[in-house]
Structures are given as C-alpha cells and as structure tokens.
Design a protein around this motif. Structure first.
Motif, PDB file in Angstrom:
ATOM      1  N   ILE A 156      -1.948  15.333  18.559  1.00  0.00           N
ATOM      2  CA  ILE A 156      -3.382  15.603  18.505  1.00  0.00           C
ATOM      3  C   ILE A 156      -3.895  15.252  17.108  1.00  0.00           C
ATOM      4  CG2 ILE A 156      -3.088  18.014  17.826  1.00  0.00           C
ATOM      5  CD1 ILE A 156      -5.829  16.679  20.177  1.00  0.00           C
ATOM      6  N   ALA A 157      -5.062  14.649  17.063  1.00  0.00           N
ATOM      7  CA  ALA A 157      -5.738  14.356  15.795  1.00  0.00           C
ATOM      8  C   ALA A 157      -6.999  15.199  15.727  1.00  0.00           C
ATOM      9  CB  ALA A 157      -6.077  12.877  15.679  1.00  0.00           C
ATOM     10  N   TYR A 158      -7.141  15.979  14.688  1.00  0.00           N
ATOM     11  CA  TYR A 158      -8.326  16.816  14.526  1.00  0.00           C
ATOM     12  C   TYR A 158      -9.536  15.947  14.186  1.00  0.00           C
ATOM     13  CZ  TYR A 158      -6.166  21.449  14.727  1.00  0.00           C
ATOM     14  OH  TYR A 158      -5.556  22.594  15.163  1.00  0.00           O
ATOM     15  N   PRO A 159     -10.718  16.325  14.674  1.00  0.00           N
ATOM     16  CA  PRO A 159     -11.923  15.558  14.334  1.00  0.00           C
ATOM     17  C   PRO A 159     -12.180  15.602  12.835  1.00  0.00           C
ATOM     18  CG  PRO A 159     -12.502  17.641  15.392  1.00  0.00           C
ATOM     19  CD  PRO A 159     -11.024  17.502  15.524  1.00  0.00           C
ATOM     20  N   SER A 160     -12.551  14.465  12.287  1.00  0.00           N
ATOM     21  CA  SER A 160     -12.795  14.362  10.847  1.00  0.00           C
ATOM     22  C   SER A 160     -13.999  13.484  10.579  1.00  0.00           C
ATOM     23  CB  SER A 160     -11.569  13.770  10.142  1.00  0.00           C
ATOM     24  OG  SER A 160     -11.868  13.423   8.798  1.00  0.00           O
ATOM     25  N   LEU A 161     -14.750  13.838   9.548  1.00  0.00           N
ATOM     26  CA  LEU A 161     -15.909  13.027   9.163  1.00  0.00           C
ATOM     27  C   LEU A 161     -15.492  11.686   8.565  1.00  0.00           C
ATOM     28  CD1 LEU A 161     -18.196  15.809   7.666  1.00  0.00           C
ATOM     29  CD2 LEU A 161     -18.499  14.606   9.831  1.00  0.00           C
ATOM     30  N   ARG A 162     -14.213  11.494   8.336  1.00  0.00           N
ATOM     31  CA  ARG A 162     -13.744  10.176   7.900  1.00  0.00           C
ATOM     32  C   ARG A 162     -13.723   9.187   9.068  1.00  0.00           C
ATOM     33  NH1 ARG A 162     -11.483  10.722   2.718  1.00  0.00           N
ATOM     34  NH2 ARG A 162     -11.074  12.890   2.159  1.00  0.00           N
ATOM     35  N   ASP A 163     -13.807   9.722  10.283  1.00  0.00           N
ATOM     36  CA  ASP A 163     -13.983   8.878  11.463  1.00  0.00           C
ATOM     37  C   ASP A 163     -15.462   8.513  11.556  1.00  0.00           C
ATOM     38  OD1 ASP A 163     -14.564   8.013  14.113  1.00  0.00           O
ATOM     39  OD2 ASP A 163     -12.754   8.986  14.845  1.00  0.00           O
ATOM     40  N   ASN A 164     -15.764   7.237  11.511  1.00  0.00           N
ATOM     41  CA  ASN A 164     -17.157   6.798  11.432  1.00  0.00           C
ATOM     42  C   ASN A 164     -17.965   7.230  12.657  1.00  0.00           C
ATOM     43  OD1 ASN A 164     -18.721   5.501   9.439  1.00  0.00           O
ATOM     44  ND2 ASN A 164     -19.043   3.759  10.813  1.00  0.00           N
ATOM     45  N   ASN A 165     -17.342   7.262  13.829  1.00  0.00           N
ATOM     46  CA  ASN A 165     -18.056   7.677  15.030  1.00  0.00           C
ATOM     47  C   ASN A 165     -18.444   9.154  14.966  1.00  0.00           C
ATOM     48  OD1 ASN A 165     -17.875   5.129  16.252  1.00  0.00           O
ATOM     49  ND2 ASN A 165     -15.847   5.584  17.081  1.00  0.00           N
ATOM     50  N   ILE A 166     -17.518   9.985  14.484  1.00  0.00           N
ATOM     51  CA  ILE A 166     -17.804  11.414  14.356  1.00  0.00           C
ATOM     52  C   ILE A 166     -18.853  11.650  13.281  1.00  0.00           C
ATOM     53  CG2 ILE A 166     -16.805  13.639  13.690  1.00  0.00           C
ATOM     54  CD1 ILE A 166     -14.208  12.738  15.009  1.00  0.00           C
ATOM     55  N   LEU A 167     -18.720  10.939  12.165  1.00  0.00           N
ATOM     56  CA  LEU A 167     -19.712  11.060  11.099  1.00  0.00           C
ATOM     57  C   LEU A 167     -21.103  10.699  11.609  1.00  0.00           C
ATOM     58  CD1 LEU A 167     -20.604  11.382   8.149  1.00  0.00           C
ATOM     59  CD2 LEU A 167     -19.935   8.996   7.789  1.00  0.00           C
ATOM     60  N   GLN A 168     -21.189   9.616  12.390  1.00  0.00           N
ATOM     61  CA  GLN A 168     -22.475   9.181  12.936  1.00  0.00           C
ATOM     62  C   GLN A 168     -23.073  10.263  13.831  1.00  0.00           C
ATOM     63  OE1 GLN A 168     -23.724   6.078  12.325  1.00  0.00           O
ATOM     64  NE2 GLN A 168     -25.415   5.902  13.767  1.00  0.00           N
ATOM     65  N   ARG A 169     -22.243  10.843  14.698  1.00  0.00           N
ATOM     66  CA  ARG A 169     -22.734  11.864  15.622  1.00  0.00           C
ATOM     67  C   ARG A 169     -23.251  13.088  14.877  1.00  0.00           C
ATOM     68  NH1 ARG A 169     -20.223  16.262  17.294  1.00  0.00           N
ATOM     69  NH2 ARG A 169     -18.153  15.529  16.656  1.00  0.00           N
TER      70      ARG A 169
END
Length: 432
Positions: free
Chosen positions: A238-251
């Motif tokens: 499992i990978a925890y959600p992170s703001l370093r992921d551009n898609n998550i940051l965008q959302r």
C-alpha cells in the motif's frame, strides 16, 4: 497478578526502536519476524520513514492483521507531503531476497531465539552480509534474568530453541561485527530489581549494530551485479496518499480553491450590501485557515517554512517569469485585489485567494504556480485573462426567481399569455 514490568516488556522493546528512529531518522525500515504487525502499526505514524517492510514466515499472522496498516479516511482527506509505502512479505529470514538489500534499519525483535542454532549462522550471513543495512537492532531474551521470573521453568516460550546468556549473545554479536564490518553497543530493556542489575542484567538484551562507514559503505554492497533473488512472497502493498503525487496535489488544491473562493465571494457580497461587518476581516483572519493548515505549519525543512510543491520539484519559474505573470494580475503575491462582478458571477482574484488563504499558499507556492495548476482543471472556471476564479452568484439567481414569482402572482404572466393567444388566433384566421 501484579505486572512485573510497567509498561509491559514488549512495549518497552518497541519504544526502544521508536526512540532510535526519532534520533536517526531512517527512510527505509524492515522488521524481521513482524508476526502480527504490532511494531509496524506504531512505526507507520513516524513519517520520516518512506518505506516500511515486514517479513514473517507465518503468512496467516500477516494476513489477519495487515489491513490495520492501511490508510484511514483522514489520510485521503488531508494528505501530507510525507511519503510512506508499506510492504509485507511471507518468507524465512534465512533466505535472501534482493528487495530487502541496502535498508537504513533492520529490526529483529525477539526473533533469533526461534531459530535452530544451525540456522543462526545462515541468518547472520543473510542479515549482515547480504542485506547489509546501515543499522540493525537485535533483541533476545537474557537467560540470566529467568530465575527472577515467577513460575518460569525452562524457556520463556515453547517455540524457543535456545536462550543466551549475556556472554553468549555478546560473543555472537562481536563475531558478526568482525566478519561483516559492523560495530555494536549492548544495552537492554526490563531492568532487574535494585542491587541485582550487575548480576543479571536486563530481561531483554539488545545489540545495536552500525555498519562501519555508514550509508556510504552500504551503497557499495558486494555482489550488486549478481542475479537478483526474489524468494519472498508479497502479501500486501500500500502507498499512502501524498501531496508529492501531482494528481493528489491537484485534487486537494482545487478543493481548497473552490472552498475559499466561495467564502471570499460571500464575504465580499456581505460587505457590499452591508449585511456583515465581519466580512472585511476574512483575509486578516487568514480565512479561518490556521486550523485547516495545522499539519502543514508543523512541517519544517531545515528550520524554514515548508516550500510549495513546485519549488520542491525544482519546477519553479524564473523570477523574471514570476514578475511578468504577477504584473499581469495587477498585484504582487502579497496584494489584495478587490473582487468584482461579471455577469452572473463574482470574480475572486487569484492574488487575493493566495494571500488570504495560508493552505493555498503552501500548496501552490506562488500566484503564478496557482494559475498554472488551475488553468486546465475542469472544476475551476477562470476569467479570460486567467487572473480570477469565477464563482456563481446564487443570490442574484435567487432574486431573479423571486421577481419572476412576483410577476406570476400579479397575473402579468397570465395576461401576456392571453394576448399572445389572441394574436396567434388572428394570424390563423387571416391565413384561412
């Protein structure tokens, strides 16, 4: 029965590992013999760790408890900049697996005594020779303490194959250091009663190993060109959600922009109509953003406030480009452009959003970066020049609906319909 140790001994061992992690901040950690994942469940909250791995030969114990390591709802609603991935494997600690090489820390808590003595040498070779981590923490029962444990006969657990004295444990540890290039310090948890510590030592003895040369030596692992071995079975990842992921940051950024644009719109309308005296203080109070930003404000890098994600990626624009974009907006980053009406919408300037809302600041980094993030997002409507967010003026729509209702109440609509019907009838008769 009164507990012999407070807190319980297993918690003291886990706390020893946690204290070590707080001091040394390893990024990659593996727990050998993770069993029911008790230690891993505590380590997942220490976000200096980026990769957390558990290994155990008992797959049933892992599968029964592995979902307790999954992210919870708040991890998705309020993701942080920290990265964390968790992997759980079924396998024997006497087998090599290339995925576990070069970690910063390996823990072996009350594991080695479950191995047959013939397997201990193989375990030592795999752990210190093949995996070659920067640091290792090994804990094992101290048999010299056993006479102080009430009612104990034989070993502490029916699966123990041996239990070492302090001298036997230290002899094994020093031989490992000699063969594989480590140094070791000896300590433990579960102290003996006053006056007996020198005689019996700790209930659980601990060896803390450090690779000579530290991380630089760990990068030069022997046999790197050899065929990679994958002997473990991956049971959970499992990978925890992170703001370093551009898609998550965008959302997350879009969600914040839409929320605060609506708040600023309402404040502006109340101020214009004189219905709310507190509306003008919205920016001064940071839009109520302090509480929503708490997790970001706590993150510091080298004593400085957390930079925006664009700067962290090295994707920031030059100062010249930054100035041109902000000059086009008619303000600098600290400016306070006034909202204005455009048709049925209220336009909330990006510069005002950025300066009034701390979390938008932290997520975007600058006004120009904010504009770039929002430019192609289907959920956000920008003005033609891209300098402001368009927010529907629902109050104006409501007023128009009320005016229409009033017309119906006065019979104007009915009269107009009668007049139209008469005209149409005359036209039909003329055609006939």
């Amino acid at each position: 029965m009164v507990p012999l140790f407070s807190p319980p001994l297993h918690r003291q061992r886990h706390q020893f590992v946690i204290d070590f992690i707080k001091r040394n901040k390893p990024k990659k950690v593996v727990d050998l013999g993770c069993n029911e994942c008790t230690l891993l469940r505590r380590l997942k909250f220490h976000r200096e760790i980026e990769l957390l791995v558990g290994v155990d030969i008992n797959s049933a114990a892992i599968t029964k408890n592995m979902y307790e390591l999954a992210p919870i709802s708040t991890d998705y609603l309020m993701p942080s900049y920290d990265q964390l991935s968790i992997e759980l494997y079924q396998g024997s600690v006497t087998q090599e697996d290339a995925r576990l090489r070069g970690f910063d820390l390996v823990t072996s808590i009350e594991l080695i005594e479950h191995l047959h003595l013939a397997d201990v040498e193989r375990f030592s070779q795999v752990l210190f020779g093949y995996m070659a981590p920067v640091s290792v923490i090994v804990s094992t029962p101290n048999s010299e303490f056993n006479p102080l444990l009430p009612g104990l006969t034989g070993f502490r657990h029916r699966d123990h194959k041996f239990e070492w004295t302090r001298a036997e444990f230290q002899s094994w540890a020093l031989q490992v250091c000699l063969e594989h290039g480590y140094e070791v310090q000896f300590t433990g948890v579960g102290p003996a009663p006053p006056g007996q510590r020198e005689r019996v030592g700790f209930c659980s003895q601990i060896g803390v190993f450090h690779r000579l040369g530290g991380r630089d030596a760990a990068r030069l692992l022997p046999g790197d060109n050899a065929h990679e071995i994958f002997s473990y079975t991956l049971l959970y990842s499992i990978a925890y959600p992170s703001l370093r992921d551009n898609n998550i940051l965008q959302r997350v950024l879009v969600s914040e922009v839409l929320y605060w644009a609506e708040q600023l719109k309402r404040g502006w309308l109340e101020e214009k109509t004189g219905e709310g005296e507190e509306a003008s203080a919205l920016c001064q109070t940071q839009g109520g953003g302090e509480e929503r930003l708490s997790f970001l404000e706590e993150k510091q890098t080298g004593g400085e406030a957390l930079k925006g994600p664009m700067e962290q990626r090295g994707r920031g624009t030059s100062e010249c480009e930054e100035g041109e974009r902000e000059e086009a907006f008619g303000t600098d980053c600290g400016g306070q452009q006034e909202s204005y009406r455009q048709g049925r919408c209220v336009c909330v300037p990006l510069a005002k959003l950025w300066s009034c809302c701390p979390r938008v600041q932290a997520l975007s980094g600058s006004v120009s970066h904010l504009s770039r993030f929002l430019l192609d997002d289907p959920l956000v409507r920008l003005t033609q020049d891209g300098s402001a967010v368009l927010v529907d003026d629902q109050e104006q729509d409501q007023e128009e609906e009320e005016e229409y209702d009033d017309l119906e109440d006065t019979g104007c609509t009915e009269a107009s319909q009668c007049s139209l019907s008469a005209v149409q009838q005359e036209d039909w008769e003329a055609d006939l």
